[in-house]
Design a protein around this motif. Structure first.
Motif: not given
Length: 266
Positions: A179-189, A211-221, A226-231
């Protein structure tokens, strides 16, 4: 002495029996749940005894390379094994005969290769330079082979260190390391209060680890979802372990232990 040996044997036998009994009880207690599971029988048995035998990534890991090229810009070294030096030279059009002179500079192929691409070298004590490990140069904060479009110019002949990332042993010790190796693209807040981060040259990181953190997180942007689902793409356990073992063998072959333990590890 014989009695002591007999006592040790009895203790070991008792311990083994207790372990097998514990597994049997575990399987019995879970038999109803397993009977409702449609997974193949062997997979169900392996799942039941997971605490004893299975890696934490038994069900695979969500990863897909985005082609961002950032892993080629991390502050660190890329060491080539002797056979990798040869593979890359052939890929670049050098002669198989490393002593053959180049047309432009009238110097041996290996000398020309060193001058252009290598910044450090570890040679064997017997002086056989064909068995040297070589460290690639960097150019403008990136690997010497990263082209202007941000892509690897020797991708077909890229070294083990590169083609096994991010499935290195050091990143698969546990879920936290992954999980510590995972990063977000620069264009995502990045939301406040999360452990999400962006890539940086000193800390590195991989945008392709999802990491699919947003699966159980209704507040995820929406952007993150969209990014997680796309790749997203599941890499299965067998492929993960093949890459991890290949990286481990490569790293262990490196002849300088001090470097392995300080500035270069996989």
């Amino acid at each position: 002495m014989l009695m002591a040996a007999h006592g040790i044997h009895c203790t070991m036998a008792t311990t083994t029996t207790m372990f097998l009994l514990a597994v049997a009880i575990l399987l019995t207690d879970r038999s109803h749940a397993l009977s409702l599971d449609k997974k193949p029988f062997l997979r169900r048995i392996r799942t039941a005894i997971a605490p004893f035998t299975l890696p934490w990534y038994e069900d695979g890991l969500n990863f897909s390379c985005t082609g961002c090229g950032k892993c080629c810009k991390v502050d660190g070294d890329v060491w080539l094994a002797p056979e990798e030096v040869n593979n890359i030279m052939v890929h670049l059009g050098y002669s198989n005969d490393i002593s053959e002179k180049t047309k432009d500079d009238n110097e041996s192929s290996i000398t020309n290769f060193r001058k252009k691409y290598i910044r450090a070298e570890v040679s064997p004590t017997d002086g056989d330079e064909s068995q040297s490990w070589m460290c690639l140069k960097r150019k403008e904060g990136a690997c010497i082979f990263l082209d202007q479009s941000g892509q690897c110019s020797i991708y077909a002949a890229r070294p083990v260190q590169c083609k096994t990332y991010p499935f290195w042993p050091s990143l698969l010790t546990d879920l936290e390391a992954w999980e510590e190796e995972s990063v977000l693209p620069d264009n995502i807040d990045i939301r406040e209060g999360t452990s999400d981060r962006y890539w940086s040259p000193d800390q590195g990181g991989c945008e392709g680890i999802i990491l699919r953190k947003s699966d159980d997180d209704s507040e995820a942007s929406v952007d993150v979802q969209d990014y997680e689902e796309s790749i997203g793409s599941i890499v299965d356990r067998k492929e993960i372990q093949l890459k991890m073992k290949e990286a481990a063998r490569h790293w262990k072959r490196f002849p300088v232990q001090e470097i392995r333990e300080s500035t270069w590890y996989l």
